[in-house]
Design a protein around this motif. Sequence first.
Motif, PDB file in Angstrom:
ATOM      1  N   ARG A 236       0.783  -1.405   0.041  1.00 45.18           N
ATOM      2  CA  ARG A 236       0.029   0.107   0.102  1.00 45.18           C
ATOM      3  C   ARG A 236       0.957   1.246  -0.155  1.00 45.18           C
ATOM      4  NH1 ARG A 236      -2.861  -1.401   4.743  1.00 45.18           N
ATOM      5  NH2 ARG A 236      -2.688   0.634   5.545  1.00 45.18           N
ATOM      6  N   ALA A 237       1.873   1.180   0.797  1.00 46.06           N
ATOM      7  CA  ALA A 237       2.861   2.453   0.795  1.00 46.06           C
ATOM      8  C   ALA A 237       3.478   2.548  -0.519  1.00 46.06           C
ATOM      9  CB  ALA A 237       3.800   2.221   1.959  1.00 46.06           C
ATOM     10  N   SER A 238       3.915   1.702  -1.067  1.00 46.72           N
ATOM     11  CA  SER A 238       4.511   1.817  -2.489  1.00 46.72           C
ATOM     12  C   SER A 238       3.702   2.158  -3.319  1.00 46.72           C
ATOM     13  CB  SER A 238       5.110   0.405  -2.796  1.00 46.72           C
ATOM     14  OG  SER A 238       4.359  -0.411  -3.156  1.00 46.72           O
ATOM     15  N   ILE A 239       2.463   1.756  -3.503  1.00 45.83           N
ATOM     16  CA  ILE A 239       1.363   2.344  -4.372  1.00 45.83           C
ATOM     17  C   ILE A 239       1.072   4.011  -4.143  1.00 45.83           C
ATOM     18  CG2 ILE A 239      -1.101   2.456  -5.051  1.00 45.83           C
ATOM     19  CD1 ILE A 239      -0.926  -0.788  -4.402  1.00 45.83           C
ATOM     20  N   LEU A 240       1.145   4.423  -2.974  1.00 47.61           N
ATOM     21  CA  LEU A 240       0.822   5.639  -2.529  1.00 47.61           C
ATOM     22  C   LEU A 240       2.035   6.474  -2.949  1.00 47.61           C
ATOM     23  CD1 LEU A 240      -0.751   5.692   1.049  1.00 47.61           C
ATOM     24  CD2 LEU A 240      -1.852   6.320  -1.253  1.00 47.61           C
ATOM     25  N   ARG A 241       3.551   5.900  -2.683  1.00 51.57           N
ATOM     26  CA  ARG A 241       4.582   6.775  -3.225  1.00 51.57           C
ATOM     27  C   ARG A 241       4.575   6.902  -4.649  1.00 51.57           C
ATOM     28  NH1 ARG A 241       6.947   3.563   1.008  1.00 51.57           N
ATOM     29  NH2 ARG A 241       8.045   4.793   2.394  1.00 51.57           N
ATOM     30  N   ARG A 242       3.941   6.159  -5.511  1.00 55.40           N
ATOM     31  CA  ARG A 242       3.906   6.507  -6.832  1.00 55.40           C
ATOM     32  C   ARG A 242       3.040   7.886  -6.986  1.00 55.40           C
ATOM     33  NH1 ARG A 242      -0.775   2.739  -9.205  1.00 55.40           N
ATOM     34  NH2 ARG A 242      -2.430   4.224  -9.041  1.00 55.40           N
ATOM     35  N   PHE A 243       2.497   8.518  -6.108  1.00 53.37           N
ATOM     36  CA  PHE A 243       1.786   9.572  -6.283  1.00 53.37           C
ATOM     37  C   PHE A 243       2.662  10.797  -5.890  1.00 53.37           C
ATOM     38  CE2 PHE A 243      -1.857   6.779  -6.472  1.00 53.37           C
ATOM     39  CZ  PHE A 243      -2.527   7.422  -7.718  1.00 53.37           C
ATOM     40  N   LEU A 244       3.523  10.441  -5.028  1.00 56.99           N
ATOM     41  CA  LEU A 244       4.329  11.653  -4.202  1.00 56.99           C
ATOM     42  C   LEU A 244       5.018  12.376  -5.426  1.00 56.99           C
ATOM     43  CD1 LEU A 244       6.076   9.525  -1.353  1.00 56.99           C
ATOM     44  CD2 LEU A 244       4.105  11.379  -1.150  1.00 56.99           C
ATOM     45  N   GLY A 245       4.908  13.722  -5.353  1.00 61.90           N
ATOM     46  CA  GLY A 245       5.461  14.627  -6.077  1.00 61.90           C
ATOM     47  C   GLY A 245       4.588  14.918  -7.489  1.00 61.90           C
ATOM     48  N   GLN A 246       3.425  14.141  -7.704  1.00 56.50           N
ATOM     49  CA  GLN A 246       2.677  14.362  -8.851  1.00 56.50           C
ATOM     50  C   GLN A 246       1.635  15.142  -8.658  1.00 56.50           C
ATOM     51  OE1 GLN A 246       3.425  12.499 -11.579  1.00 56.50           O
ATOM     52  NE2 GLN A 246       5.187  12.005 -10.275  1.00 56.50           N
ATOM     53  N   LYS A 247       1.277  15.799  -9.711  1.00 58.85           N
ATOM     54  CA  LYS A 247      -0.041  16.594  -9.581  1.00 58.85           C
ATOM     55  C   LYS A 247      -1.215  16.004  -9.698  1.00 58.85           C
ATOM     56  CE  LYS A 247      -1.514  21.149 -12.026  1.00 58.85           C
ATOM     57  NZ  LYS A 247      -1.385  22.053 -13.035  1.00 58.85           N
ATOM     58  N   VAL A 248      -2.111  16.463  -9.145  1.00 55.23           N
ATOM     59  CA  VAL A 248      -3.391  15.545  -8.922  1.00 55.23           C
ATOM     60  C   VAL A 248      -4.570  16.445  -8.902  1.00 55.23           C
ATOM     61  CG1 VAL A 248      -2.489  13.518  -7.906  1.00 55.23           C
ATOM     62  CG2 VAL A 248      -3.462  15.408  -6.428  1.00 55.23           C
TER      63      VAL A 248
END
Length: 115
Positions: A4-16
């Motif tokens: 779960r943490a690795s899935i969330l990490r893919r969003f870090l720094g991304q525009k949403v």
Amino acid sequence: MDSRASILRRFLGQKVHVVVDRPIGYDHKGLIYPVNYGYLPGVPAGDGEDQDAYILGVSVPLTQFEGRVIGAAVRKDDCEDKLIVAPEGMTFSREQMANAVAFQEQFFDTHIVLP
């Protein structure tokens, strides 16, 4: 929790894009939201619903928001992890993020993940 943490990490720094369904001041059964809170439409989360997100750095109620993911609140004892989103260029320390989301995260064993 690691996956779960690795899935969330893919969003870090991304525009949403966040649809806000609980704006600042929202009363959810006596729990008053001090930040805007919403979800990323079409992005599944651990609970099977759309991914939830806290919005920091905005002091007025919103209905939607475009911002950058600056962190994640990862719950060790629940599957509903939350992204933390802020206006472009705005940053917060881990402690500031934890304090901002404590109104809800106080009920869980949560740690803040940073980029």
